[in-house]
Scaffold this active site. Structure first.
Site, PDB file in Angstrom:
ATOM      1  N   PRO A 267       0.799  -1.230   0.000  1.00  0.00           N
ATOM      2  CA  PRO A 267       0.000   0.000   0.000  1.00  0.00           C
ATOM      3  C   PRO A 267       0.830   1.277   0.000  1.00  0.00           C
ATOM      4  O   PRO A 267       1.883   1.347   0.631  1.00  0.00           O
ATOM      5  CB  PRO A 267      -0.815  -0.099   1.295  1.00  0.00           C
ATOM      6  CG  PRO A 267      -0.084  -1.071   2.148  1.00  0.00           C
ATOM      7  CD  PRO A 267       0.569  -2.035   1.213  1.00  0.00           C
ATOM      8  N   ASN A 268       0.311   2.244  -0.731  1.00  0.00           N
ATOM      9  CA  ASN A 268       0.859   3.611  -0.817  1.00  0.00           C
ATOM     10  C   ASN A 268       2.147   3.721  -1.617  1.00  0.00           C
ATOM     11  O   ASN A 268       2.658   4.822  -1.824  1.00  0.00           O
ATOM     12  CB  ASN A 268       1.059   4.231   0.584  1.00  0.00           C
ATOM     13  CG  ASN A 268      -0.255   4.339   1.333  1.00  0.00           C
ATOM     14  OD1 ASN A 268      -1.210   4.892   0.795  1.00  0.00           O
ATOM     15  ND2 ASN A 268      -0.333   3.793   2.529  1.00  0.00           N
TER      16      ASN A 268
ATOM     17  N   ARG B  92       5.111  11.086  -2.357  1.00  0.00           N
ATOM     18  CA  ARG B  92       4.881  10.729  -0.948  1.00  0.00           C
ATOM     19  C   ARG B  92       6.160  10.905  -0.132  1.00  0.00           C
ATOM     20  O   ARG B  92       7.157  10.199  -0.371  1.00  0.00           O
ATOM     21  CB  ARG B  92       4.455   9.252  -0.915  1.00  0.00           C
ATOM     22  CG  ARG B  92       4.310   8.681   0.456  1.00  0.00           C
ATOM     23  CD  ARG B  92       4.153   7.166   0.412  1.00  0.00           C
ATOM     24  NE  ARG B  92       3.963   6.667   1.749  1.00  0.00           N
ATOM     25  CZ  ARG B  92       4.217   5.429   2.128  1.00  0.00           C
ATOM     26  NH1 ARG B  92       4.636   4.540   1.246  1.00  0.00           N
ATOM     27  NH2 ARG B  92       4.025   5.064   3.369  1.00  0.00           N
TER      28      ARG B  92
ATOM     29  N   TYR C 230      11.322   8.740   1.417  1.00  0.00           N
ATOM     30  CA  TYR C 230      11.323   7.661   0.421  1.00  0.00           C
ATOM     31  C   TYR C 230      12.047   7.997  -0.880  1.00  0.00           C
ATOM     32  O   TYR C 230      12.162   7.142  -1.751  1.00  0.00           O
ATOM     33  CB  TYR C 230       9.862   7.262   0.115  1.00  0.00           C
ATOM     34  CG  TYR C 230       9.150   6.727   1.335  1.00  0.00           C
ATOM     35  CD1 TYR C 230       9.598   5.572   1.973  1.00  0.00           C
ATOM     36  CD2 TYR C 230       8.037   7.380   1.859  1.00  0.00           C
ATOM     37  CE1 TYR C 230       8.969   5.094   3.102  1.00  0.00           C
ATOM     38  CE2 TYR C 230       7.388   6.902   2.993  1.00  0.00           C
ATOM     39  CZ  TYR C 230       7.855   5.760   3.607  1.00  0.00           C
ATOM     40  OH  TYR C 230       7.232   5.278   4.725  1.00  0.00           O
TER      41      TYR C 230
ATOM     42  N   ASN D 259       7.971  -5.532  -1.061  1.00  0.00           N
ATOM     43  CA  ASN D 259       7.936  -4.415  -0.119  1.00  0.00           C
ATOM     44  C   ASN D 259       6.496  -4.365   0.374  1.00  0.00           C
ATOM     45  O   ASN D 259       5.617  -3.848  -0.322  1.00  0.00           O
ATOM     46  CB  ASN D 259       8.329  -3.095  -0.777  1.00  0.00           C
ATOM     47  CG  ASN D 259       8.319  -1.942   0.238  1.00  0.00           C
ATOM     48  OD1 ASN D 259       7.811  -2.102   1.354  1.00  0.00           O
ATOM     49  ND2 ASN D 259       8.872  -0.810  -0.142  1.00  0.00           N
TER      50      ASN D 259
ATOM     51  N   ALA E 288       3.129  -0.746   4.824  1.00  0.00           N
ATOM     52  CA  ALA E 288       2.683  -0.779   6.224  1.00  0.00           C
ATOM     53  C   ALA E 288       2.206  -2.165   6.664  1.00  0.00           C
ATOM     54  O   ALA E 288       2.191  -2.468   7.866  1.00  0.00           O
ATOM     55  CB  ALA E 288       1.579   0.253   6.434  1.00  0.00           C
TER      56      ALA E 288
ATOM     57  N   GLU F 225      12.482  -9.451   1.611  1.00  0.00           N
ATOM     58  CA  GLU F 225      11.704  -8.275   2.043  1.00  0.00           C
ATOM     59  C   GLU F 225      12.562  -7.029   1.857  1.00  0.00           C
ATOM     60  O   GLU F 225      13.713  -7.005   2.290  1.00  0.00           O
ATOM     61  CB  GLU F 225      11.353  -8.453   3.530  1.00  0.00           C
ATOM     62  CG  GLU F 225      10.671  -7.264   4.156  1.00  0.00           C
ATOM     63  CD  GLU F 225      10.572  -7.410   5.690  1.00  0.00           C
ATOM     64  OE1 GLU F 225      10.927  -8.471   6.239  1.00  0.00           O
ATOM     65  OE2 GLU F 225      10.161  -6.427   6.323  1.00  0.00           O
TER      66      GLU F 225
ATOM     67  N   HIS G 185      12.696  -2.559   1.910  1.00  0.00           N
ATOM     68  CA  HIS G 185      12.111  -1.264   2.267  1.00  0.00           C
ATOM     69  C   HIS G 185      13.031  -0.168   1.788  1.00  0.00           C
ATOM     70  O   HIS G 185      14.260  -0.306   1.875  1.00  0.00           O
ATOM     71  CB  HIS G 185      11.952  -1.132   3.791  1.00  0.00           C
ATOM     72  CG  HIS G 185      11.099  -2.203   4.371  1.00  0.00           C
ATOM     73  ND1 HIS G 185       9.725  -2.161   4.331  1.00  0.00           N
ATOM     74  CD2 HIS G 185      11.422  -3.368   4.967  1.00  0.00           C
ATOM     75  CE1 HIS G 185       9.238  -3.256   4.889  1.00  0.00           C
ATOM     76  NE2 HIS G 185      10.249  -4.008   5.278  1.00  0.00           N
TER      77      HIS G 185
ATOM     78  N   ARG H  54      13.284   4.533  12.528  1.00  0.00           N
ATOM     79  CA  ARG H  54      12.123   5.418  12.460  1.00  0.00           C
ATOM     80  C   ARG H  54      11.247   5.225  13.703  1.00  0.00           C
ATOM     81  O   ARG H  54      11.763   4.918  14.770  1.00  0.00           O
ATOM     82  CB  ARG H  54      11.352   5.145  11.157  1.00  0.00           C
ATOM     83  CG  ARG H  54      12.218   5.425   9.908  1.00  0.00           C
ATOM     84  CD  ARG H  54      11.448   5.195   8.630  1.00  0.00           C
ATOM     85  NE  ARG H  54      10.289   6.091   8.548  1.00  0.00           N
ATOM     86  CZ  ARG H  54       9.291   5.915   7.668  1.00  0.00           C
ATOM     87  NH1 ARG H  54       9.302   4.879   6.827  1.00  0.00           N
ATOM     88  NH2 ARG H  54       8.281   6.758   7.642  1.00  0.00           N
TER      89      ARG H  54
HETATM   90  C1  DQA Z   1       8.190   1.108   3.735  1.00  0.00           C
HETATM   91  C2  DQA Z   1       8.298   1.297   5.267  1.00  0.00           C
HETATM   92  C3  DQA Z   1       6.944   1.094   5.928  1.00  0.00           C
HETATM   93  O1  DQA Z   1       7.051   1.302   7.336  1.00  0.00           O
HETATM   94  C4  DQA Z   1       5.923   2.069   5.390  1.00  0.00           C
HETATM   95  O2  DQA Z   1       4.664   1.819   5.946  1.00  0.00           O
HETATM   96  C5  DQA Z   1       5.862   2.057   3.898  1.00  0.00           C
HETATM   97  C6  DQA Z   1       7.116   2.009   3.154  1.00  0.00           C
HETATM   98  C7  DQA Z   1       9.515   1.441   3.031  1.00  0.00           C
HETATM   99  O3  DQA Z   1       9.684   1.029   1.886  1.00  0.00           O
HETATM  100  O4  DQA Z   1      10.384   2.116   3.609  1.00  0.00           O
HETATM  101  O5  DQA Z   1       4.793   2.177   3.304  1.00  0.00           O
HETATM  102  O6  DQA Z   1       7.876  -0.250   3.463  1.00  0.00           O
END
Ligand code: DQA
Length: 148
Positions: free
Chosen positions: A9-10, A17, A22, A73, A76, A97, A99, A106
């Site tokens: 998501p997102n 964003r 990011y 990835n 959240a 995994e 990120h 964080r």
């Molecule tokens: C994320 C880190 C997560 O905590 C966050 O909710 C994201 C992006 C990252 O790529 O740094 O949506 O996965």
């Protein structure tokens, strides 16, 4: 070799964003560089992004028999989703995994990942390069495993 790349998501909002967290690369930029690195390795990618947990679960399930590994990835859902973790265990495919940000540097709630214990490794904090490093780790693991 066929691999599934999943963005949670997102991540479709990358570029606009929180660029200070990011970076400025868009999801399209990231996908293009993944495609190019994969092509150099003779690897075929199926790349999907979803804001919906169940869609991500479906994708993981459908990877069984179609892909040899998953680069994910989970966004959240990393910190909340037992369903994603269970799907990964159910298919038994190697998972890396990734990120963009360093989730360990964080907010406290980002430090815990439900995915990490069932993944080969977790790569975080390298911005969009985390994906390329993750792809390399996954391909190496699969190649080494199938040679050995
Ligand atoms: C994320 C880190 C997560 O905590 C966050 O909710 C994201 C992006 C990252 O790529 O740094 O949506 O996965």
């Amino acid at each position: 070799m066929k691999l599934l790349v999943l963005h949670g998501p997102n991540l479709n909002m990358l570029g606009v964003r929180e660029p200070e967290v990011y970076g400025r690369d868009t999801l399209e930029d990231i996908n293009r560089s993944l495609e190019s690195a994969a092509a150099d390795q003779g690897v075929e990618l199926r790349i999907r992004q979803s804001n919906h947990e169940g869609v991500l679960v479906d994708e993981i399930q459908e990877a069984l028999g179609r892909a040899e590994g998953i680069l994910i990835n989970p966004g959240a859902y990393t910190h909340t989703s037992i369903a994603l973790r269970d799907a990964i265990v159910a298919v038994g495919l190697p998972v890396v995994e990734v990120h963009l940000s360093d989730i360990h540097a964080r907010e406290h709630f980002r430090r815990h990942s439900y995915i990490e214990p069932v993944a080969l490794t977790q790569i975080c904090g390298h911005g969009s390069r985390s994906y390329l490093l993750g792809l390399e780790a996954l391909v190496d693991h699969i190649r080494t495993g199938s040679e050995g």
